[in-house]
Write an enzyme that holds these catalytic residues in place. Structure first.
Site, PDB file in Angstrom:
ATOM      1  N   SER A 139       5.626 -10.386  -5.125  1.00  0.00           N
ATOM      2  CA  SER A 139       4.575 -10.305  -6.140  1.00  0.00           C
ATOM      3  C   SER A 139       4.888  -9.196  -7.134  1.00  0.00           C
ATOM      4  O   SER A 139       5.708  -8.319  -6.883  1.00  0.00           O
ATOM      5  CB  SER A 139       3.232 -10.048  -5.473  1.00  0.00           C
ATOM      6  OG  SER A 139       3.331  -8.912  -4.655  1.00  0.00           O
ATOM      7  N   GLY A 164       0.789  -1.227   0.000  1.00  0.00           N
ATOM      8  CA  GLY A 164       0.000   0.000   0.000  1.00  0.00           C
ATOM      9  C   GLY A 164       0.819   1.273   0.000  1.00  0.00           C
ATOM     10  O   GLY A 164       0.298   2.343  -0.278  1.00  0.00           O
ATOM     11  N   SER A 207      -3.878 -15.636   3.147  1.00  0.00           N
ATOM     12  CA  SER A 207      -3.079 -15.496   1.938  1.00  0.00           C
ATOM     13  C   SER A 207      -1.593 -15.482   2.273  1.00  0.00           C
ATOM     14  O   SER A 207      -0.788 -16.236   1.718  1.00  0.00           O
ATOM     15  CB  SER A 207      -3.495 -14.201   1.239  1.00  0.00           C
ATOM     16  OG  SER A 207      -2.557 -13.829   0.269  1.00  0.00           O
ATOM     17  N   LYS A 262      -3.021   0.914   4.154  1.00  0.00           N
ATOM     18  CA  LYS A 262      -4.085  -0.082   4.305  1.00  0.00           C
ATOM     19  C   LYS A 262      -4.638  -0.107   5.720  1.00  0.00           C
ATOM     20  O   LYS A 262      -5.793  -0.453   5.931  1.00  0.00           O
ATOM     21  CB  LYS A 262      -3.559  -1.477   3.933  1.00  0.00           C
ATOM     22  CG  LYS A 262      -3.328  -1.636   2.432  1.00  0.00           C
ATOM     23  CD  LYS A 262      -3.072  -3.083   2.052  1.00  0.00           C
ATOM     24  CE  LYS A 262      -2.849  -3.188   0.541  1.00  0.00           C
ATOM     25  NZ  LYS A 262      -2.483  -4.567   0.137  1.00  0.00           N
ATOM     26  N   ASP A 310     -11.604  -7.023   0.978  1.00  0.00           N
ATOM     27  CA  ASP A 310     -10.360  -6.936   1.719  1.00  0.00           C
ATOM     28  C   ASP A 310     -10.661  -7.275   3.164  1.00  0.00           C
ATOM     29  O   ASP A 310     -10.988  -6.408   3.958  1.00  0.00           O
ATOM     30  CB  ASP A 310      -9.797  -5.518   1.585  1.00  0.00           C
ATOM     31  CG  ASP A 310      -8.278  -5.512   1.642  1.00  0.00           C
ATOM     32  OD1 ASP A 310      -7.692  -6.600   1.841  1.00  0.00           O
ATOM     33  OD2 ASP A 310      -7.695  -4.439   1.488  1.00  0.00           O
ATOM     34  N   THR A 326      -2.416  -3.593  -8.414  1.00  0.00           N
ATOM     35  CA  THR A 326      -3.079  -2.300  -8.571  1.00  0.00           C
ATOM     36  C   THR A 326      -2.112  -1.153  -8.292  1.00  0.00           C
ATOM     37  O   THR A 326      -2.483   0.001  -8.395  1.00  0.00           O
ATOM     38  CB  THR A 326      -4.260  -2.187  -7.590  1.00  0.00           C
ATOM     39  OG1 THR A 326      -3.754  -2.417  -6.275  1.00  0.00           O
ATOM     40  CG2 THR A 326      -5.326  -3.218  -7.904  1.00  0.00           C
ATOM     41  N   SER A 327      -0.869  -1.481  -7.945  1.00  0.00           N
ATOM     42  CA  SER A 327       0.106  -0.446  -7.611  1.00  0.00           C
ATOM     43  C   SER A 327       1.018  -0.202  -8.809  1.00  0.00           C
ATOM     44  O   SER A 327       0.990  -0.938  -9.777  1.00  0.00           O
ATOM     45  CB  SER A 327       0.931  -0.904  -6.400  1.00  0.00           C
ATOM     46  OG  SER A 327       1.856  -1.892  -6.801  1.00  0.00           O
TER      47      SER A 327
END
Lengths: 517, 517
Positions: free
Chosen positions: B210, B184, B280, B304, B272, B214-215
């Site tokens: 990862s 985030g 996860s 976040k 979320d 979305t970033s």
């Protein structure tokens, strides 16, 4: 979000191509992997995209292809539903960009987290749903989010939003009656008897019905054996003006498009909540302009409602919503322990209905009695009728042939059916494996067997019952006959029936006085 | 269900054809509308079907087509993922029948209705998920059903089922450390500094990261500027054997395939939940064979986690799951009020990282300090190290160049990157509109701006910050510089930044003693 929308301005334009891909309700579009408009990592296979052309916009699911025959590099292929809904001719220019989720999804997320939604939020959700802005996944999110808890205010707002999203019928008559059964019982084609009786009396009863989804026949499938049912709004109004009643498929009338969409997701998930059921039914009745509504709740071990307590809770919910919208709702529970009538499958059921309407002595008594009982309730909505005389009036209209004449008039007004109406030529009898008395009939199993035999695709496929609960039977005598057109389907149905006939027998040494209900 | 499965026996067989349709994760198959195997009303567009060939079976979504070039009447077209997963060569025979839902969906429906699931049910759900037997809609049903409530037993069972569903790594070392940030915060590439420090000390730290979802950049995207990151399990083991650490993309290691599938549905729904986040992360760490884990929870108004209370709840959940599986979990909260480092976007972030590792005096102090702090925690997992000396040891390894040497060794072992690593040639400075002191930086807005400028697709696109919280600035001085490769993307990013720079200023007449954190 704003940035996303803006980026469409500079995206290359593609030419619309119509591709023959039947993708059900989903808008699907196809783009070439070599397209100048495709930026890897921005678009992925099966991601959601927004199409734009001038002021028109549509959300769709993206497929990426190397098949040059399907779309060229400067083309965007629109599948059938997407092409129809976008409404721009092939060859016109279009842009494609990653889709932002509909804003109303914020409310859905709120609902999932336990928040109560206000009517504006519910309206926005239904509006986006109806305009195909939700993916199946997003629809599921709304359904499941609402499944655990919904306030009565939310339910009422949902009914209203759903009713307003489609066609809203207006009738010149002060009293417009309707009946609805929540389904689950094989046979049970009471509407096709109740509507002619009630219309023959002179009350307005514009009945729309569904086609089978998971059952071997819906009322629309069965009526289609006798008449056209694919009737639109204008033609429906003409039929009702001429006959006071109609028996058509609801699919062309579009009374609650949101419900059609919600059901298409509820069904594969087998989600079945009371609130959604009430919203589904009541939104359609509100949109249909019904003033008086009779709801039939069959109760039985293999019916949708297993006991009186479940039926009571559902009844209260129907009454609450009816009161709110000024619809006089009457809810009755009926015997849902076994099929109603003897036929299961469109042609066999239509034969039962016509036997009752023509006063054939071999007509199934249970179907006749249940239809008269339902008609009686509806007839008493007529202020001219003396209280308590509904049943006698219904029987009079049936016995005199007035109901049959009305049915003929409705069939003539809707037009003759072009469907094949013969009964399956291949048959096999399922026999009792021992002497005894029928104590139970599994509605779910008989529905499955009739579908395996080919119903409702083959209208003449299905099952004809020879025994009902309480009937005595000897070993080797037939319980029912399976009808089919296809050898392999008959074999499969017979094999399934031999594994589980759906019948339970008790072996009573002493004959009892118990008879069929 | 049994009947459905049986009917495949008599269905006509089709020949498998590979069609180049990239349908993301979904198995999609295409059938001709004129196929002998297609029975209208049994199959509808977008309905779920089951493919069978011998003992192999696969669930897929059906498209019906009139495009003869795509599939012939006796063919079934398998899209890329379906073809790969079914694993039968083109031309082989296959049957297609309506798909029954996976049995584990009963448990999902139970969960939706408020039931608690046992470990067997959770295992069955994860097994079906991992074998692509769930549609997106069904995955959403599971996620949403679990979103409102999950017991600690359910969470633990979920973590275990997810960890067992994919690759499970074993290491020869008794201590295997790892770090994880919940994300985030723009910039914040601490892993690329922490891993070389910890590996230089001699602890094993096999780090998978990862890519951006979305970033504007994930650690894997930024590391890819310097080295190959598309590394599989065997090669990963070689790199770790040689260097003690690695910095690779998790996508080829397949540590939690169920998580990858769940995330692909969570993301478009923007679901979320704490439990899903913990499941996860912890399932991947369990599968990765981590024995000691440091979790970084940035807290800030646009992070976040907005406050310490939220962070505390999440910390307890991580600790609970870690204790259950015998993983030593340490959770720390960090300053998430603003980006960490100056660069946002892969190339700009990689430059920050290399500046810190090479002890460049212009290196961002906040990135250096945060990395040292995290490395200090990890180093103290070494029983040989005196308590409290972790920070000093980390600084020693960084200042001496040992960490940089280790980074070079890791880069060499993973292989040089073939990516373009130049910075965007088009730039534009966003300037302060008034004199003042920076009081707030909106992480979400800076992430959006960097993405609009082209990151992470263009690795050299992004943002370089000149001011952080507490810095004074005069009207007209630059807050940050936007880098892009595409004129229109630069223009869009500049327009969006001029509308909302993401910076908030306070105008303090009296200079204060407050400095950047």
């Amino acid at each position: 979000m704003a940035e996303h929308a803006d980026t469409t301005k500079c995206r290359p334009q593609l030419r619309i191509r119509r591709v023959s891909l039947d993708t059900g309700r989903e808008n699907v579009v196809v783009i070439s992997r070599h397209s100048s408009a495709l930026r890897p990592d921005v678009f992925r296979g099966f991601s959601r995209v927004e199409l734009r052309s001038g002021s028109k916009a549509l959300l769709a699911t993206l497929l990426i292809t190397d098949e040059d025959s399907l779309v060229g590099r400067d083309e965007l292929g629109l599948s059938e539903p997407a092409f129809r809904r976008f409404g721009e001719p092939a060859g016109n220019l279009i842009t494609v960009s990653p889709a932002a989720s509909p804003e109303s999804l914020d409310a859905v997320r709120g609902k999932i987290q336990g928040r109560t939604l206000n009517p504006d939020e519910i309206n926005a959700i239904i509006d986006d749903l109806t305009h195909y802005r939700y993916s199946d996944m997003e629809i599921a999110a709304f359904l499941i989010g609402s499944a655990s808890f919904m306030t009565s205010d939310e339910l009422v707002a949902l009914v209203e939003a759903m009713a307003r999203a489609g066609t809203q019928l207006k009738w010149p008559n002060p009293i417009v009656v309707d009946k609805h059964c929540i389904g689950g019982i094989p046979g049970n084609r009471t509407s096709m008897i109740v509507v002619p009786i009630v219309a023959a009396h002179g009350l307005t009863i514009p009945k729309t019905s569904s086609r089978a989804i998971t059952s071997p026949a819906g009322t629309a499938d069965t009526m289609e054996v006798l008449a056209r049912v694919d009737v639109g709004v204008e033609e429906m109004k003409e039929v009702v003006a001429a006959c006071r009643g109609c028996l058509i498929w609801g699919g062309h009338v579009n009374l609650s498009p949101a419900d059609d969409i919600l059901i298409s997701v509820e069904r594969p998930l087998s989600l079945d909540t009371r609130e959604q059921m009430v919203a589904s039914i009541m939104s359609k009745k509100l949109a249909a302009g019904s003033t008086h509504l009779l709801i039939d709740l069959p109760v039985g071990p293999t019916a949708k409602l297993a006991n009186a307590a479940d039926a009571m809770r559902l009844r209260k919910l129907f009454e609450f919503v009816g009161d709110h919208f000024g619809i006089a709702v009457e809810v009755i529970t009926t015997d849902g322990r076994q099929p109603v009538g003897n036929g299961i499958g469109p042609v066999l059921e239509a034969a039962d209905v016509m036997a009752v309407l023509t006063n054939d002595p071999r007509a199934p008594a249970d179907l006749r009695e249940k239809s008269l009982r339902l008609a009686a309730h509806l007839l008493e909505y007529d202020p001219q009728l003396r209280g308590g005389s509904g049943y006698a009036r219904a029987r009079e209209l049936l016995d005199s042939g007035a109901a049959m004449n009305k049915m003929q008039a409705i069939i003539d007004a809707q037009g003759r059916s072009s469907c094949r109406a013969d009964i399956g030529k291949l048959t096999s009898d399922i026999v009792a494996s021992e002497d005894g008395e029928v104590s139970d009939i599994n509605c779910l199993q008989l529905n499955r067997l009739a579908r395996t035999a080919g119903a409702p695709i083959d209208k003449g496929a299905g099952i004809k019952l020879f025994r009902k609960i309480g009937d005595r039977i000897e070993k080797g005598q037939p319980l029912y006959r399976i009808y089919a057109f296809d050898h392999s389907e008959l074999d499969l149905a017979v094999a399934a029936a031999e594994a589980n006939s759906g019948y339970t027998m008790v072996n009573r040494r002493t004959p009892t006085s118990r008879t069929g209900s």
